[in-house]
Design a protein around this motif. Structure first.
Motif, PDB file in Angstrom:
ATOM      1  N   THR A  78       0.836  -1.248   0.076  1.00 33.57           N
ATOM      2  CA  THR A  78       0.072  -0.016  -0.160  1.00 33.57           C
ATOM      3  C   THR A  78       1.095   1.299  -0.118  1.00 33.57           C
ATOM      4  OG1 THR A  78      -1.773  -1.176   1.114  1.00 33.57           O
ATOM      5  CG2 THR A  78      -1.808   1.264   1.333  1.00 33.57           C
ATOM      6  N   LEU A  79       0.573   2.266  -1.002  1.00 37.04           N
ATOM      7  CA  LEU A  79       1.183   3.380  -1.024  1.00 37.04           C
ATOM      8  C   LEU A  79       0.557   4.538  -0.754  1.00 37.04           C
ATOM      9  CD1 LEU A  79       3.400   4.263  -4.205  1.00 37.04           C
ATOM     10  CD2 LEU A  79       2.203   5.913  -3.220  1.00 37.04           C
ATOM     11  N   HIS A  80       0.927   5.374   0.486  1.00 37.31           N
ATOM     12  CA  HIS A  80       0.228   6.512   1.043  1.00 37.31           C
ATOM     13  C   HIS A  80       0.998   7.525   0.240  1.00 37.31           C
ATOM     14  CE1 HIS A  80      -1.834   4.266   4.240  1.00 37.31           C
ATOM     15  NE2 HIS A  80      -0.747   3.603   4.381  1.00 37.31           N
ATOM     16  N   THR A  81      -0.024   8.260  -0.585  1.00 37.52           N
ATOM     17  CA  THR A  81       0.426   9.313  -1.482  1.00 37.52           C
ATOM     18  C   THR A  81       0.730  10.668  -0.694  1.00 37.52           C
ATOM     19  OG1 THR A  81      -1.871   9.988  -2.066  1.00 37.52           O
ATOM     20  CG2 THR A  81      -0.767   8.173  -3.402  1.00 37.52           C
ATOM     21  N   GLY A  82       0.332  10.758   0.584  1.00 37.08           N
ATOM     22  CA  GLY A  82       0.223  12.082   1.043  1.00 37.08           C
ATOM     23  C   GLY A  82      -0.889  13.209   0.827  1.00 37.08           C
ATOM     24  N   ALA A  83      -1.650  12.865   0.012  1.00 36.79           N
ATOM     25  CA  ALA A  83      -2.793  13.734  -0.571  1.00 36.79           C
ATOM     26  C   ALA A  83      -4.007  13.291   0.246  1.00 36.79           C
ATOM     27  CB  ALA A  83      -3.009  13.565  -2.167  1.00 36.79           C
ATOM     28  N   MET A  84      -4.927  14.038   0.464  1.00 35.53           N
ATOM     29  CA  MET A  84      -6.312  13.786   1.421  1.00 35.53           C
ATOM     30  C   MET A  84      -7.086  12.870   0.380  1.00 35.53           C
ATOM     31  SD  MET A  84      -8.909  16.018   3.016  1.00 35.53           S
ATOM     32  CE  MET A  84      -9.384  16.730   1.728  1.00 35.53           C
ATOM     33  N   VAL A  85      -7.181  13.278  -1.003  1.00 37.17           N
ATOM     34  CA  VAL A  85      -7.639  12.762  -1.863  1.00 37.17           C
ATOM     35  C   VAL A  85      -6.976  12.259  -3.210  1.00 37.17           C
ATOM     36  CG1 VAL A  85      -9.850  12.837  -3.410  1.00 37.17           C
ATOM     37  CG2 VAL A  85     -10.015  13.879  -1.301  1.00 37.17           C
ATOM     38  N   VAL A  86      -7.110  11.106  -3.615  1.00 34.48           N
ATOM     39  CA  VAL A  86      -6.466  10.645  -4.850  1.00 34.48           C
ATOM     40  C   VAL A  86      -7.617  10.327  -6.141  1.00 34.48           C
ATOM     41  CG1 VAL A  86      -5.151   8.718  -6.095  1.00 34.48           C
ATOM     42  CG2 VAL A  86      -4.527   9.529  -3.755  1.00 34.48           C
ATOM     43  N   LEU A  87      -7.371  11.159  -7.000  1.00 32.50           N
ATOM     44  CA  LEU A  87      -8.381  11.093  -8.122  1.00 32.50           C
ATOM     45  C   LEU A  87      -8.040  10.184  -9.287  1.00 32.50           C
ATOM     46  CD1 LEU A  87      -9.566  14.808  -8.222  1.00 32.50           C
ATOM     47  CD2 LEU A  87     -10.935  13.007  -7.047  1.00 32.50           C
ATOM     48  N   ASP A  88      -6.761   9.980  -9.705  1.00 26.57           N
ATOM     49  CA  ASP A  88      -6.153   9.347 -10.737  1.00 26.57           C
ATOM     50  C   ASP A  88      -4.847   8.784 -10.681  1.00 26.57           C
ATOM     51  OD1 ASP A  88      -6.512   8.162 -13.294  1.00 26.57           O
ATOM     52  OD2 ASP A  88      -6.228   9.614 -14.370  1.00 26.57           O
ATOM     53  N   ILE A  89      -4.502   7.702 -11.063  1.00 23.00           N
ATOM     54  CA  ILE A  89      -3.102   7.070 -11.370  1.00 23.00           C
ATOM     55  C   ILE A  89      -2.778   6.787 -12.868  1.00 23.00           C
ATOM     56  CG2 ILE A  89      -2.957   6.512  -8.894  1.00 23.00           C
ATOM     57  CD1 ILE A  89      -3.458   3.672 -10.016  1.00 23.00           C
ATOM     58  N   ALA A  90      -1.893   6.706 -13.113  1.00 23.40           N
ATOM     59  CA  ALA A  90      -1.240   6.289 -14.313  1.00 23.40           C
ATOM     60  C   ALA A  90       0.093   5.376 -14.325  1.00 23.40           C
ATOM     61  CB  ALA A  90      -1.217   7.275 -15.481  1.00 23.40           C
ATOM     62  N   LEU A  91       0.358   4.427 -15.199  1.00 24.42           N
ATOM     63  CA  LEU A  91       1.560   3.637 -14.894  1.00 24.42           C
ATOM     64  C   LEU A  91       2.251   3.773 -16.244  1.00 24.42           C
ATOM     65  CD1 LEU A  91       0.791   0.193 -13.526  1.00 24.42           C
ATOM     66  CD2 LEU A  91       1.929   2.203 -12.386  1.00 24.42           C
ATOM     67  N   SER A  92       3.629   4.061 -16.610  1.00 24.56           N
ATOM     68  CA  SER A  92       4.376   4.164 -17.767  1.00 24.56           C
ATOM     69  C   SER A  92       4.386   3.001 -18.289  1.00 24.56           C
ATOM     70  CB  SER A  92       5.826   4.790 -17.064  1.00 24.56           C
ATOM     71  OG  SER A  92       6.082   3.828 -16.426  1.00 24.56           O
ATOM     72  N   PRO A  93       4.555   2.995 -19.640  1.00 29.62           N
ATOM     73  CA  PRO A  93       4.921   1.536 -20.058  1.00 29.62           C
ATOM     74  C   PRO A  93       5.943   0.957 -19.673  1.00 29.62           C
ATOM     75  CG  PRO A  93       4.702   3.495 -21.809  1.00 29.62           C
ATOM     76  CD  PRO A  93       4.711   4.068 -20.400  1.00 29.62           C
ATOM     77  N   GLY A  94       5.883  -0.382 -19.429  1.00 31.79           N
ATOM     78  CA  GLY A  94       6.865  -1.119 -18.621  1.00 31.79           C
ATOM     79  C   GLY A  94       6.468  -1.215 -17.085  1.00 31.79           C
ATOM     80  N   GLY A  95       5.738  -0.144 -16.917  1.00 35.11           N
ATOM     81  CA  GLY A  95       5.284  -0.165 -15.327  1.00 35.11           C
ATOM     82  C   GLY A  95       6.225   0.187 -14.107  1.00 35.11           C
ATOM     83  N   ALA A  96       7.423   0.783 -14.633  1.00 37.90           N
ATOM     84  CA  ALA A  96       8.421   1.132 -13.597  1.00 37.90           C
ATOM     85  C   ALA A  96       7.971   2.574 -12.867  1.00 37.90           C
ATOM     86  CB  ALA A  96       9.599   1.382 -14.245  1.00 37.90           C
ATOM     87  N   ARG A  97       7.287   3.422 -13.454  1.00 37.80           N
ATOM     88  CA  ARG A  97       6.802   4.466 -13.078  1.00 37.80           C
ATOM     89  C   ARG A  97       5.258   4.718 -12.751  1.00 37.80           C
ATOM     90  NH1 ARG A  97      11.496   7.205 -15.536  1.00 37.80           N
ATOM     91  NH2 ARG A  97      12.874   7.980 -14.004  1.00 37.80           N
ATOM     92  N   MET A  98       5.043   5.691 -11.787  1.00 38.36           N
ATOM     93  CA  MET A  98       3.526   5.683 -11.492  1.00 38.36           C
ATOM     94  C   MET A  98       3.453   7.247 -11.449  1.00 38.36           C
ATOM     95  SD  MET A  98       0.871   4.414  -8.810  1.00 38.36           S
ATOM     96  CE  MET A  98       1.578   5.432  -7.625  1.00 38.36           C
ATOM     97  N   ALA A  99       2.429   7.788 -11.821  1.00 41.36           N
ATOM     98  CA  ALA A  99       1.919   9.218 -11.553  1.00 41.36           C
ATOM     99  C   ALA A  99       0.394   9.185 -11.116  1.00 41.36           C
ATOM    100  CB  ALA A  99       1.793   9.957 -13.148  1.00 41.36           C
ATOM    101  N   SER A 100       0.431  10.123  -9.852  1.00 46.14           N
ATOM    102  CA  SER A 100      -0.593  10.346  -9.153  1.00 46.14           C
ATOM    103  C   SER A 100      -1.303  11.719  -9.228  1.00 46.14           C
ATOM    104  CB  SER A 100      -0.478   9.848  -7.730  1.00 46.14           C
ATOM    105  OG  SER A 100       0.370  10.486  -6.775  1.00 46.14           O
ATOM    106  N   ALA A 101      -2.566  11.687  -9.060  1.00 47.19           N
ATOM    107  CA  ALA A 101      -3.114  13.114  -9.037  1.00 47.19           C
ATOM    108  C   ALA A 101      -4.136  13.166  -7.866  1.00 47.19           C
ATOM    109  CB  ALA A 101      -3.733  13.602 -10.375  1.00 47.19           C
ATOM    110  N   GLY A 102      -4.309  14.632  -7.533  1.00 44.24           N
ATOM    111  CA  GLY A 102      -5.248  14.618  -6.522  1.00 44.24           C
ATOM    112  C   GLY A 102      -5.540  15.929  -5.893  1.00 44.24           C
ATOM    113  N   PHE A 103      -6.359  16.002  -4.663  1.00 48.08           N
ATOM    114  CA  PHE A 103      -6.735  17.492  -4.316  1.00 48.08           C
ATOM    115  C   PHE A 103      -5.572  18.274  -3.697  1.00 48.08           C
ATOM    116  CE2 PHE A 103     -11.321  16.795  -2.772  1.00 48.08           C
ATOM    117  CZ  PHE A 103     -11.566  16.664  -3.889  1.00 48.08           C
ATOM    118  N   ASP A 104      -4.321  17.762  -3.786  1.00 45.73           N
ATOM    119  CA  ASP A 104      -3.285  18.724  -3.202  1.00 45.73           C
ATOM    120  C   ASP A 104      -2.456  19.482  -4.353  1.00 45.73           C
ATOM    121  OD1 ASP A 104      -2.037  16.798  -4.582  1.00 45.73           O
ATOM    122  OD2 ASP A 104      -0.700  15.854  -3.039  1.00 45.73           O
ATOM    123  N   SER A 105      -3.267  19.409  -5.396  1.00 44.04           N
ATOM    124  CA  SER A 105      -2.839  20.253  -6.741  1.00 44.04           C
ATOM    125  C   SER A 105      -1.314  19.965  -7.243  1.00 44.04           C
ATOM    126  CB  SER A 105      -2.599  21.817  -6.648  1.00 44.04           C
ATOM    127  OG  SER A 105      -3.808  22.049  -5.799  1.00 44.04           O
TER     128      SER A 105
END
Length: 416
Positions: A78-105
């Protein structure tokens, strides 16, 4: 005495008339092959398949991203993003990186194997409001982020440099890259905007939805799907800007859409708590997956197209075995005709002969045939040659068929 009451159902067919055809059967419902993953304490707003046996999901107000084992169904980490709300995630091709988006701008990049935060994408002009969606480009070097600050920003992943800012009139809710990386689609209202990734120029503005677009997904080639609050999914050709299909069937707003890897099928989910499967080419609905007890908010196909994951407001993640499409049923047989009608009247017209001259050349000596009419229903053919001779082959007789031949230059026929 009064006539007896008719039993409930369709009206009886009068004697001697064919029964009306039965209505088409509804698409089948969910198959038995479904696995349920539990652990999030709030709505599952984003789901994506990782490499190998892994599946990642994001919970809305629980601020976490969880990685699951498809085989065991257990949460791996389990990864705690530090944001109160997470709205979306995306994995890079190959899956090594993940981007997260949320309420913290903030747009955050994570190294998946260790779950560590690599960087926050700020650049020279960071987002100033909630980040609603993120998407990686074709080779993973570019990331796009959408925000309520009325912008879409494109970032260079390695350096964190801001490449372009695409301005909109309202808060942007969805963003998606085409498979070849040429186009970026976004939506801030009921219209879909398509941008050239290299120049940052808007190439298309595609209108058709009557309420805001909630989700976008690219399929094979230049086909784009958009889900909307107007209860529909629409498909578009981004090269021409032409609307291709309108997929109707949901009983509430549609909030998620995804293409199968080969682009032949579209999955959609929404407030009616269903996942619906559609044929991309025809727009026909061929399956409904039932099981969620709240809104369906996210969808993703596995790389081989065999599995479909759905996240819901019921706090569960479900992974379905994608049902195969049954071949189309054969066309219904025509109803039987009353015995007093001659059957040949209702036969479909026969196809034209491939070579009329070849059919008649051997039958008319010393003449070059010019016209040949084939009576398939009688198993005969009648030919007219340029020398004025008419040759009747196998006809039972003019009186029986009502066949009429006029002159040497005109040829007509009729069935009496």
């Amino acid at each position: 005495p009064p006539p007896p009451l008719q039993p409930p159902g369709p009206p009886a067919v009068p004697p001697g008339l064919p029964a009306p055809p039965l209505p088409p059967a509804p698409p089948p419902l969910s198959p038995a092959g479904v696995r349920v993953f539990r652990g999030h304490t709030d709505s599952v707003v984003s789901v994506v398949f990782g490499e190998g046996d892994e599946l990642a999901s994001a919970g809305n107000f629980d601020g976490t991203v969880r990685f699951w084992s498809l085989e065991s169904g257990e949460a791996l980490r389990t990864l705690h993003t530090g944001a109160m709300v997470v709205l979306d995630i995306a994995l890079s091709p190959g899956g090594a990186r993940m981007a997260s988006a949320g309420f913290d701008s903030a747009v955050k990049l994570w190294y998946v194997p260790t779950g560590t935060l690599e960087q926050r994408l700020l650049g020279s002009s960071p987002h100033t409001e909630t980040v609603t969606a993120v998407a990686f480009g074709r080779n993973g070097t570019i990331l796009a982020s959408a925000s309520y600050d009325r912008t879409v920003k494109m970032w260079h992943v390695e350096s964190g440099k801001l490449l372009k800012t695409l301005k909109h009139a309202g808060g942007v809710k969805a963003v998606a890259f085409s498979a070849d990386g040429r186009y970026l689609a976004s939506a801030d209202d009921a219209a879909v905007k398509v941008w050239d990734v290299r120049t940052g120029k808007r190439e298309r503005l595609m209108r058709g939805h009557t309420f805001d677009v909630t989700a976008l997904a690219f399929g094979a080639g230049s086909v784009l799907a958009s889900a909307s609050e107007d209860d529909t999914v629409r498909t578009w050709d981004v090269e021409s800007g032409k609307e291709l299909r309108v997929l109707k069937g949901h009983l509430g707003m549609v909030t998620a859409v995804a293409f199968s890897p080969d682009g032949s099928a579209i999955a959609s989910g929404g407030y009616d708590r269903t996942v619906r499967l559609w044929d991309t080419d025809t727009g026909s609905h061929f399956h409904t997956l039932l099981g969620h007890s709240d809104d369906v908010l996210s969808l993703a196909f596995s790389a081989d197209g065999a599995l479909l994951a759905s996240g819901s407001g019921d706090r569960t993640l479900r992974v379905w075995d994608v049902p195969t499409r049954a071949p189309p049923p054969p066309p219904p047989s025509p109803p039987p005709l009353p015995p007093w009608l001659p059957s040949h009247i209702f036969k479909p017209p026969p196809p034209p002969p491939e070579s009329p001259a070849a059919l008649c050349r051997d039958e008319v000596e010393d003449c070059q045939p010019a016209i040949c009419v084939v009576f398939h229903e009688f198993g005969v053919r009648h030919c007219k040659a340029t020398c004025g001779h008419c040759t009747e082959l196998g006809l039972p007789g003019e009186d029986e068929l009502g066949l009429e031949v006029y002159g040497d230059s005109d040829f007509e026929y009729g069935a009496s």
